[in-house]
Design an enzyme around this catalytic site. Structure first.
Site, PDB file in Angstrom:
ATOM      1  CG  HIS A 127      -1.965  -0.999   1.256  1.00  0.00           C
ATOM      2  ND1 HIS A 127      -2.583  -1.401   2.409  1.00  0.00           N
ATOM      3  CD2 HIS A 127      -2.540  -1.716   0.257  1.00  0.00           C
ATOM      4  CE1 HIS A 127      -3.490  -2.315   2.121  1.00  0.00           C
ATOM      5  NE2 HIS A 127      -3.476  -2.536   0.833  1.00  0.00           N
ATOM      6  CE1 TYR A 136      -7.349  -5.695   5.414  1.00  0.00           C
ATOM      7  CE2 TYR A 136      -5.627  -4.089   5.001  1.00  0.00           C
ATOM      8  CZ  TYR A 136      -6.498  -5.052   4.550  1.00  0.00           C
ATOM      9  OH  TYR A 136      -6.534  -5.373   3.221  1.00  0.00           O
TER      10      TYR A 136
END
Length: 154
Positions: A127, A136
């Site tokens: 990412h 998350y």
């Protein structure tokens, strides 16, 4: 294939683009070339997955891609990979909707729940932005459940 996706947090396209030379068994890493955003990255390689891959390699002897379809030297198809997860879901009697990408999400969530720093997870998933990885923190409730309220010490 499903085990490798989960164990390395791969995108399905990354799995299908893997070549045997991308498995570095000496350093226990998987080299991911031209991932999303045309970036290269590495993922840790589980010794258990390495054993599975060695057996797979001896059995199927892939020529160019690690996972090849019916035509030698051609990558396994996305459609066939989707079919594998559908069959696996049915076989396991899972009623919830599951996608290949959920294996990647599970990888990240389980790393977070086991105490892996979010910055490392960001790097492992490839990412660019920490904001992408921060989703998350909302998914995982395990750590939140273990936090003791200061009220309990009064």
């Amino acid at each position: 294939m499903l085990s490798l996706i989960y164990s390395c947090g791969l995108r399905s396209g990354e799995l299908l683009a893997l070549e045997p030379k991308h498995i570095d068994s000496k350093r226990n890493i998987v080299l991911l070339k031209n991932s999303k955003g045309k970036k290269d990255r590495i993922a840790p390689l589980s010794p258990k997955i390495l054993e599975l891959l060695r057996s797979y390699y001896l059995m199927y002897k892939p020529v160019k891609y690690l996972f090849e379809g019916n035509i030698v030297g051609e990558p396994y198809s996305e459609k066939s990979l989707q079919s594998i997860i559908k069959q696996s879901i049915k076989k396991a009697s899972i009623k919830k909707p599951v996608t290949l990408h959920w294996l990647r999400h599970s990888y990240a969530t389980h790393l977070l729940e086991s105490g892996t720093d979010l910055r490392y997870i960001q790097e492992l998933l490839g990412h660019s932005s920490s904001k992408t990885t921060e989703i998350y923190t909302h998914v995982s409730t395990k750590n939140i459940q273990q936090i003791k309220s200061p009220f309990d010490d009064l």
